[in-house]
Write a protein that holds these residues in place. Structure first.
Motif, PDB file in Angstrom:
ATOM      1  N   GLY A  13       0.792  -1.225   0.000  1.00 24.45           N
ATOM      2  CA  GLY A  13       0.000   0.000   0.000  1.00 24.45           C
ATOM      3  C   GLY A  13       0.822   1.273   0.000  1.00 24.45           C
ATOM      4  N   MET A  14       1.744   1.414   0.951  1.00 25.61           N
ATOM      5  CA  MET A  14       2.505   2.654   1.064  1.00 25.61           C
ATOM      6  C   MET A  14       3.455   2.885  -0.113  1.00 25.61           C
ATOM      7  N   PRO A  15       4.194   1.871  -0.578  1.00 22.22           N
ATOM      8  CA  PRO A  15       5.046   2.104  -1.751  1.00 22.22           C
ATOM      9  C   PRO A  15       4.255   2.505  -2.992  1.00 22.22           C
ATOM     10  N   MET A  16       3.116   1.826  -3.241  1.00 18.96           N
ATOM     11  CA  MET A  16       2.331   2.156  -4.422  1.00 18.96           C
ATOM     12  C   MET A  16       1.686   3.532  -4.296  1.00 18.96           C
ATOM     13  N   PHE A  17       1.347   3.919  -3.080  1.00 19.63           N
ATOM     14  CA  PHE A  17       0.793   5.248  -2.854  1.00 19.63           C
ATOM     15  C   PHE A  17       1.813   6.307  -3.268  1.00 19.63           C
ATOM     16  N   LEU A  18       3.074   6.108  -2.874  1.00 19.49           N
ATOM     17  CA  LEU A  18       4.133   7.041  -3.259  1.00 19.49           C
ATOM     18  C   LEU A  18       4.344   7.058  -4.763  1.00 19.49           C
ATOM     19  N   VAL A  19       4.370   5.880  -5.385  1.00 16.42           N
ATOM     20  CA  VAL A  19       4.582   5.786  -6.832  1.00 16.42           C
ATOM     21  C   VAL A  19       3.520   6.579  -7.583  1.00 16.42           C
ATOM     22  N   GLU A  20       2.259   6.391  -7.227  1.00 15.18           N
ATOM     23  CA  GLU A  20       1.185   7.050  -7.966  1.00 15.18           C
ATOM     24  C   GLU A  20       1.170   8.559  -7.704  1.00 15.18           C
ATOM     25  N   LEU A  21       1.439   8.967  -6.463  1.00 17.04           N
ATOM     26  CA  LEU A  21       1.535  10.401  -6.186  1.00 17.04           C
ATOM     27  C   LEU A  21       2.686  11.029  -6.962  1.00 17.04           C
ATOM     28  N   SER A  22       3.827  10.339  -7.010  1.00 14.40           N
ATOM     29  CA  SER A  22       5.005  10.912  -7.666  1.00 14.40           C
ATOM     30  C   SER A  22       4.806  11.050  -9.169  1.00 14.40           C
ATOM     31  N   LEU A  23       4.186  10.068  -9.807  1.00 14.84           N
ATOM     32  CA  LEU A  23       3.949  10.145 -11.247  1.00 14.84           C
ATOM     33  C   LEU A  23       3.013  11.301 -11.586  1.00 14.84           C
ATOM     34  N   GLY A  24       1.913  11.423 -10.843  1.00 11.45           N
ATOM     35  CA  GLY A  24       0.942  12.482 -11.123  1.00 11.45           C
ATOM     36  C   GLY A  24       1.502  13.863 -10.861  1.00 11.45           C
ATOM     37  N   GLN A  25       2.187  14.038  -9.720  1.00 15.52           N
ATOM     38  CA  GLN A  25       2.718  15.355  -9.369  1.00 15.52           C
ATOM     39  C   GLN A  25       3.862  15.763 -10.288  1.00 15.52           C
ATOM     40  N   TYR A  26       4.725  14.821 -10.648  1.00 16.75           N
ATOM     41  CA  TYR A  26       5.890  15.123 -11.478  1.00 16.75           C
ATOM     42  C   TYR A  26       5.485  15.598 -12.868  1.00 16.75           C
ATOM     43  N   ALA A  27       4.465  14.962 -13.451  1.00 14.72           N
ATOM     44  CA  ALA A  27       4.077  15.271 -14.829  1.00 14.72           C
ATOM     45  C   ALA A  27       2.846  16.157 -14.933  1.00 14.72           C
ATOM     46  N   SER A  28       2.159  16.406 -13.812  1.00 12.53           N
ATOM     47  CA  SER A  28       0.892  17.155 -13.828  1.00 12.53           C
ATOM     48  C   SER A  28      -0.074  16.547 -14.845  1.00 12.53           C
ATOM     49  N   GLN A  29      -0.221  15.234 -14.768  1.00 10.63           N
ATOM     50  CA  GLN A  29      -1.076  14.501 -15.692  1.00 10.63           C
ATOM     51  C   GLN A  29      -1.916  13.492 -14.931  1.00 10.63           C
ATOM     52  N   GLY A  30      -3.071  13.132 -15.533  1.00 16.74           N
ATOM     53  CA  GLY A  30      -3.918  12.094 -14.976  1.00 16.74           C
ATOM     54  C   GLY A  30      -3.371  10.715 -15.274  1.00 16.74           C
ATOM     55  N   CYS A  31      -4.181   9.693 -15.022  1.00 14.87           N
ATOM     56  CA  CYS A  31      -3.678   8.317 -15.044  1.00 14.87           C
ATOM     57  C   CYS A  31      -3.359   7.788 -16.439  1.00 14.87           C
TER      58      CYS A  31
END
Length: 603
Positions: free
Chosen positions: A78-96
């Motif tokens: 849970g916690m690692p995947m939470f970080l991964v998904e937050l980092s991808l969205g915030q880094y690129a300012s893009q949706g899924c």
């Protein structure tokens, strides 16, 4: 419009960075402040999954036996995947969908998440419509509540409520049902004998479903700005009501037996695949992993938001809330077992409706019970809204970010998207408000929001960890957070990166173990026919997971050129446009001067 605003718009058109109305990203907008983002993530994570799904899965899997794999899945997955998904969205300012510019061959992951979120939204709002119904019902039998007593026309001979005058225990106590359970299954749902017996539409629930979708549309009309304001109420109010319900439940006779069932594990249960699968799917469901909601929420963050702290705090708060809410449910189950002289695990037959049986029972025993019932079900509605608006917004954001022609067509008329999508979801949800609705809901909950998200999460972790590369994830996080201290790096590895390597193998083990130990789902004593499970069930899974492989074929065949090896190599490399959307952040990240404004919205 002021001269400063005109100048900012002109700068934007030239591809320069501007600060407009406090937003870093003028085109997409940002959260008004950090607190709104945290509340939105908390409102997304802390929802019906905590008060509805967690208790019934815990009950179905032996109470304490469920908590052990649940905590393991939180820490390792849970916690690692939470970080991964937050980092991808915030880094690129893009949706899924847009975030998969980092590995274009797997862009189908984004489409899979959109489909999974859509399937989730369809039945999630049905749970909210039940809450709407109970809120209304709490007004109808003042000064009591309509589910109190067994003297109503819908009650059977097996009904028992100690508050009835001259109430006597039925001779065969193995078939005893509580008044609150009969109210839910017989009167509210008008539940048929099986999924094959559709029966008629339950019009009261249909009207409640319409109202639930209208509330959702209103909440979504202004996008991220209104969403943040709504979460101030939806994320905080539930805790106040929950404390009152727990305090009352703990004072009921027999409550300690229910708490003991909740906390003490049946070690034999840990040998079964079901408990591990349910724990994994609950972490995915509750945290919103692999549904696109986290990509969406973080994409509206400012670039330098400290997402590492977010990825540690929110999952812990979420799972802590689930465990906390469990005390309310199981104290009442202990009381119901005490009253009927049965074991705790034999009290309720309709596990998926557990929340709408146990909580009403507790509420009916609190002084001024109608007031508490009204507050509680308004709380459930607010939890549903808090999560659902993020789920639907994830779909909307992914579509708008991906398809430039849609973005241009609705410019200035954003309300068109939530109105259209929510209308479609309502129509698709009509089978859930028939007399066979609960059977469809249980099937969809187990597969469309269960096994499918596990498979999507498994592929997502493999791609991010082994293809895009965990070093790139760390690099992106460090650019955004701005910390290069040794302590920060060590904590990042221990809490997030090391579990990230273990997580895919744990998920793969659970999936394989579940398939080897596969048995069709049941609802109480009811067994699904073959055409429903596995046939329809696996069609639900493939509706989302299949999008990943369909897009891979499409991309290799039509979007790349050269030999198959060259196509594969090119498809696994980040695209030139991958990275921060604003030029100043691209420079900080040390990547090219590619102009995102030149990008047409498609890979």
């Amino acid at each position: 419009m002021t001269s400063v605003q005109n100048e900012n718009i002109e700068m934007k058109e030239r591809g320069q960075d501007v600060a407009y109305s406090g937003d870093e990203n003028v085109e997409r907008g940002n959260w008004s402040n950090k607190f709104e983002f945290l509340l939105s993530c908390l409102g997304y994570a802390v929802g019906l999954g905590n008060l509805w799904r967690f208790p019934y899965l815990c009950y179905a899997n032996g109470g304490g036996a469920f908590l052990i794999p649940y905590v393991i899945m939180l820490v390792v997955v849970g916690m690692p995947m939470f970080l991964v998904e937050l980092s991808l969205g915030q880094y690129a300012s893009q949706g899924c969908i847009g975030v998969w510019k980092c590995c274009p061959l797997f862009k189908g992951l984004g489409y899979a998440m959109v489909i999974a979120s859509s399937l989730l939204a369809i039945y999630y709002n049905v749970i909210m419509c039940w809450s709407v119904y109970y809120t209304y019902a709490s007004f109808t039998a003042l000064p009591s509540l309509p589910w109190v007593g067994c003297k109503n026309h819908w009650n059977t001979d097996n009904c028992y409520d100690d508050r009835d005058v001259n109430a006597t225990m039925p001779a065969n106590n193995t078939n005893i049902t509580s008044a609150s359970e009969e109210y839910f299954t017989i009167y509210v749902l008008k539940q048929s004998s099986g999924i094959e017996e559709t029966g008629s539409i339950v019009w009261a629930l249909t009207l409640c479903l319409i109202l639930a979708w209208i509330v959702t549309i209103i909440a979504l009309v202004k996008g991220v700005k209104s969403l943040g304001k709504i979460e101030y109420f939806t994320a905080l109010f539930p805790y106040l009501v929950l404390i009152a319900v727990i305090a009352r439940g703990a004072t009921l006779p027999g409550a300690s037996n229910g708490i003991r069932f909740y906390l003490y594990p049946d070690w034999e249960r840990l040998r079964t695949a079901q408990v591990w699968k349910d724990a994994a799917t609950q972490i995915f469901f509750s945290l919103g992993i692999s549904n696109g909601g986290l990509h969406m929420a973080s994409s509206y963050n400012k670039f330098h938001n400290n997402l590492v702290l977010d990825a540690a705090i929110i999952p812990l708060l979420n799972c802590g809330t689930s465990v906390f809410a469990g005390f309310a449910v199981f104290s009442v189950l202990g009381f119901m077992a005490h009253e009927t002289n049965r074991a705790v695990d034999e009290v309720v037959a309709s596990e998926i409706g557990l929340t709408f049986i146990a909580y009403p029972e507790a509420l009916s025993r609190i002084p001024i019970s109608p007031l508490w019932a009204i507050l509680f079900f308004i709380m459930l509605m607010s939890l549903g809204v808090g999560s659902l608006v993020v789920i639907v917004e994830a779909v909307i954001t992914a579509i708008i970010d991906e398809f430039a022609f849609i973005r241009k067509a609705i410019k200035g008329r954003r309300w068109i998207m939530p109105l259209t999508i929510c209308t479609v979801f309502f129509v698709l949800g009509i089978p859930h408000v028939t007399q066979a609705g609960i059977y469809w809901l249980a099937l969809q909950n187990s597969y469309a929001a269960g096994l499918s998200v596990l498979l999507i999460g498994f592929i997502e972790l493999l791609v991010v960890t082994y293809i895009y590369g965990f070093r790139n994830v760390i690099k992106n996080v460090k650019v955004m957070v701005g910390s290069s201290s040794q302590v920060f790096v060590v904590l990042l590895y221990i809490v997030f990166i090391i579990p990230m390597f273990v997580a895919p193998f744990l998920i793969a083990f659970i999936v394989v173990f579940s398939l080897m130990d596969y048995t069709p789902i049941t609802l109480g004593s009811y067994e699904y026919p073959y055409w429903a499970d596995p046939v329809v069930a696996w069609l639900m899974v493939m509706a989302s997971v299949g999008a990943i492989f369909i897009y891979m074929v499409y991309h290799l065949a039509l979007r790349e050129s050269g030999s198959i090896i060259e196509r594969l190599k090119n498809s696994l490399k980040p695209l030139p446009e991958w990275g921060p959307m604003l030029q100043k952040h691209r420079k900080e990240a040390g990547i090219s001067d590619y102009q995102p404004e030149d990008y047409d919205g498609h890979i």
